[in-house]
Motif scaffolding. Structure first.
Motif, PDB file in Angstrom:
ATOM      1  N   MET A   1       0.846  -1.195   0.000  1.00 29.60           N
ATOM      2  CA  MET A   1       0.000   0.000   0.000  1.00 29.60           C
ATOM      3  C   MET A   1       0.871   1.231   0.000  1.00 29.60           C
ATOM      4  O   MET A   1       1.920   1.280   0.616  1.00 29.60           O
ATOM      5  CB  MET A   1      -0.946  -0.019   1.178  1.00 29.60           C
TER       6      MET A   1
ATOM      7  N   THR B   1       1.459   4.607   1.221  1.00 29.00           N
ATOM      8  CA  THR B   1       0.978   5.439   2.302  1.00 29.00           C
ATOM      9  C   THR B   1       0.976   6.912   1.962  1.00 29.00           C
ATOM     10  O   THR B   1       0.280   7.685   2.572  1.00 29.00           O
ATOM     11  CB  THR B   1       1.840   5.242   3.545  1.00 29.00           C
TER      12      THR B   1
ATOM     13  N   ALA C   1      -2.880   7.269  -0.121  1.00 27.87           N
ATOM     14  CA  ALA C   1      -4.193   7.002   0.449  1.00 27.87           C
ATOM     15  C   ALA C   1      -4.263   7.468   1.900  1.00 27.87           C
ATOM     16  O   ALA C   1      -3.379   7.186   2.684  1.00 27.87           O
ATOM     17  CB  ALA C   1      -4.488   5.515   0.374  1.00 27.87           C
ATOM     18  N   PRO C   2      -5.320   8.173   2.248  1.00 30.21           N
ATOM     19  CA  PRO C   2      -5.480   8.552   3.637  1.00 30.21           C
ATOM     20  C   PRO C   2      -5.951   7.380   4.482  1.00 30.21           C
ATOM     21  O   PRO C   2      -5.594   7.243   5.619  1.00 30.21           O
ATOM     22  CB  PRO C   2      -6.524   9.658   3.597  1.00 30.21           C
TER      23      PRO C   2
ATOM     24  N   PRO D   1      -5.822   4.159   6.115  1.00 30.87           N
ATOM     25  CA  PRO D   1      -4.701   3.282   6.377  1.00 30.87           C
ATOM     26  C   PRO D   1      -4.976   1.822   6.075  1.00 30.87           C
ATOM     27  O   PRO D   1      -4.156   1.149   5.474  1.00 30.87           O
ATOM     28  CB  PRO D   1      -4.427   3.468   7.856  1.00 30.87           C
ATOM     29  N   SER D   2      -6.125   1.338   6.461  1.00 31.64           N
ATOM     30  CA  SER D   2      -6.307  -0.114   6.335  1.00 31.64           C
ATOM     31  C   SER D   2      -6.949  -0.465   5.021  1.00 31.64           C
ATOM     32  O   SER D   2      -8.022  -1.037   4.978  1.00 31.64           O
ATOM     33  CB  SER D   2      -7.158  -0.650   7.467  1.00 31.64           C
TER      34      SER D   2
ATOM     35  N   ALA E   1      -6.061  -2.623   3.226  1.00 31.17           N
ATOM     36  CA  ALA E   1      -5.966  -4.065   3.049  1.00 31.17           C
ATOM     37  C   ALA E   1      -7.251  -4.767   3.464  1.00 31.17           C
ATOM     38  O   ALA E   1      -7.453  -5.922   3.149  1.00 31.17           O
ATOM     39  CB  ALA E   1      -4.812  -4.616   3.844  1.00 31.17           C
TER      40      ALA E   1
END
Lengths: 389, 271
Positions: free
Chosen positions: A297, A299, A302-303, A305-306, A308
């Protein structure tokens, strides 16, 4: 009725009572021809335990013929007889259990060192026979392990954890913490422990099942098994049918029958997500392939975080009550009705199948003391129990 | 972005566990910043957590026998994660007897810091326990919050008395008041005071010594007693030096130094 226990067996008896106290509030005592049976069941009837002490366990075992005596009593009061197990072993030489029919009391007399005599007169209630019907010999999967192996396994799970999931393959057993819903899963720590078949004394798998059951009662049995050093056997079938944990010796037998979560396939599947596809933790540990741990991912962009996280499957899939495949094995009408009474708006996420009791549920006399309507077939009822006291 | 560390030395494992446990007593969540040489546990002094800030710095080589990481990009060799130290500490505590413990960043159901331990067993296969602790990967644009707070120009800086003594004093004062005044001068005097309508209690510590400077002017700060108590309660590090810096009416800066670990804790003054 006259039962005399001497020496180290006093502690064994005490441990059995303590480990039964992890199950329910009441101790069912039944002197039988083949030995003294101590039993307990939890209020939701999803866990049942029985210890049978053979006449040879006692230095004297005499029950009056023809008298069909059985009773139940508060387990806490019996526990207090065997309060301090450590000192029990050192100080108590003999324990005498007798029935005072005039006063309707069960008398426990402890003969201690220096001629000290401790007498506990415990009141009791008449009861029906409590006996779960189970057949451990027909189970597909059978294991036996030294108590140490299992104690070292459960130690990795927090005491607050309610249920564990046990999954077996031909050569391995995985123990994981059971996390109920998707929302919790993204926050909760997931613990998984893998045991190889050769850690067991006996390991026979016919079907690769995955079952979920309560840890508290299992710990109760381990308490007993560890102190007596007896190997623990485990018998289970498909999810939903009870798991039987037992310890056996030439003079005693203990069986813990615990309900397992009925197989809600969607739940089972989503419970592990990606993990299920790679069930080889030991190999994973050995091979240090860094790429396997890559988190793909970016970082900086994208704001969230998860990213995934898989999109949550629709709630309906795992909120679905297991009613359709709910092969309830109980004969009791009351129990079934009870299940039907669950709020249809929001059925409980987890549901343990109530165990099957042949002659327990019964006669109205018992209905008075154990109102079935308040029973919820959920895992932990310890809070309720303490409140009831 | 990759991270993997392996601990095979039992003393290192024990030490690391104590550091994580100390952190877990101080805060529910914090930021774990990984660089090629260091691990940092950071709690930015935000209003949301009562203004308390924390900065704990570990030299990775003192804990890990193997340590590999790749940052978010090849230029930026850093990773920032939001972690809950409590489950982590719990996981580490149960694997104290392990032959080796690996910490790694993994992608499971979500991003996780995985503690994988190889446990001693008689089996030929080896017994492995894994604990997946969910973490949030912190995007780079938020990183500026996690820089080391500039150490303010202190009015007074003294060594702390033995933390156990201080703890038992504060624990008792907690029963009487919610706020505590910490004051100290460069003579090495420090007072812990509570003042309520009913009672005033002061505990005096003398000859504490200080790194430098001299005057006798007391610098004082009134703090939330619970924050101080929390700091004293969680101590598992056994510091070789404990320092207290005070900016008058503003902030207390507590520093614990123990060989390779430094832990800084900021408690703001209450209005």
């Amino acid at each position: 009725m006259q039962c005399v226990v001497t020496g180290g067996n006093v502690k064994v008896l005490g441990k059995a009572v303590h480990s039964l106290s992890r199950i329910g509030d009441e101790l069912y005592v039944e002197p039988q021809e083949d030995g003294l049976a101590l039993r307990s069941v939890n209020s939701s009837r999803s866990a049942y335990a029985c210890f049978l002490f053979a006449p040879l366990f006692f230095s004297r075992y005499a029950i009056p013929t023809g008298l069909n005596f059985r009773c139940k009593m508060a387990i806490k009061s019996v526990q207090s007889v065997f309060k301090s197990l450590a000192t029990l072993e050192k100080t108590v030489e003999k324990c005498h259990i007798g029935l005072d029919e005039q006063k309707d009391r069960l008398t426990f007399t402890l003969h201690c060192k220096h001629g000290l005599l401790k007498t506990h007169n415990l009141s009791y209630q008449d009861s029906e026979s409590l006996e779960a019907v189970f057949d451990k010999n027909s189970c597909a999967n059978v294991f036996r392990a030294q108590p140490r192996v299992l104690v070292d396994t459960v130690v990795h799970f927090p005491t607050s954890l309610e249920e564990v999931t046990v999954t077996v393959s031909d050569e391995r057993m995985w123990v994981r913490n059971h996390v109920e819903d998707e929302a919790e899963r993204s926050k909760a720590m997931l613990t998984e422990l893998c045991l190889a078949a050769d850690e067991f004394d006996y390991f026979a798998v016919k079907a690769h099942y995955s079952i979920t059951f309560c840890l508290k009662e299992f710990r109760g049995l381990l308490l007993f098994a560890e102190s007596t050093g007896l190997p623990v056997s485990m018998y289970f079938d498909e999810p939903g049918s009870p798991v039987v944990l037992s310890v056996t010796d030439s003079v005693l037998e203990g069986n813990f029958v615990l309900a397992t979560l009925s197989d809600n396939h969607d739940l089972q599947k989503s419970n592990r997500g990606g993990d299920a596809d790679q069930p080889h933790p030991p190999d994973d540990f050995m091979s240090d392939d860094m790429d396997a741990y890559l988190i793909a991912m970016d970082t900086s962009a994208a704001p969230g975080p998860s990213t995934a996280d898989p999109p949550p499957p629709s709630l309906a899939t795992f909120r679905k009550p297991p009613a359709p495949n709910y092969r309830t094995r109980t004969h009791s009408e009351e129990e079934e009705e009870d299940d039907g009474e669950e709020d249809p708006e929001r059925p409980p996420d987890k549901k343990f199948r109530s165990l099957f009791f042949g002659s327990v549920l019964p006669p109205s006399s018992q209905m008075n003391t154990q109102p079935l309507t308040t029973q919820e077939v959920l895992a932990s009822d310890s809070e309720d129990e303490t409140e009831a006291d | 972005m990759k991270f993997r560390g392996k601990i095979t030395d039992i003393a290192c494992l024990n030490h690391f566990t104590r550091v994580v446990t100390t952190i877990s007593k101080l805060t529910k969540t914090c930021v774990l910043r990984l660089t090629p040489d260091h691990l940092f546990f950071i709690l930015p002094g935000k209003v949301t957590n009562g203004g308390v800030g924390m900065w704990c710095q570990l030299l990775q080589a003192n804990f890990f026998q193997e340590y590999q990481m790749e940052g978010v990009t090849s230029e930026v060799q850093e990773i920032c994660l939001e972690v809950s130290p409590e489950p982590w500490s719990r996981a580490l505590k149960t694997v104290q007897s392990a032959k080796s413990v690996k910490l790694k960043l993994t992608r499971k159901h979500c991003a996780c810091l995985t503690v994988a331990a190889e446990l001693p067993t008689l089996s030929s296969v080896g017994r492995v326990v894994t604990h997946d602790v969910p973490v949030d990967v912190i995007p780079r644009r938020l990183w500026q919050e996690f820089q080391e707070a500039g150490v303010p120009d202190f009015d007074v800086s003294v060594y702390l008395p033995p933390l156990k003594t201080m703890k038992s004093v504060v624990d008792r004062m907690k029963n009487l008041s919610n706020f505590l005044v910490m004051e100290a001068n460069l003579n090495g005097d420090m007072n812990l005071k509570i003042q309520t309508d009913l009672v005033s209690v002061t505990t005096h510590f003398k000859d504490l010594g200080n790194p430098s400077r001299d005057p006798e002017v007391m610098a004082e700060v009134t703090v939330d007693i619970r924050k101080l108590q929390q700091f004293l309660m969680g101590q598992q590090v056994n510091p070789s030096k404990a320092l207290c810096n005070i900016v008058h009416q503003n902030v207390v800066h507590l520093v614990l130094l123990h060989e390779d670990v430094s832990l800084q804790y900021f408690i703001p003054a209450v209005a």
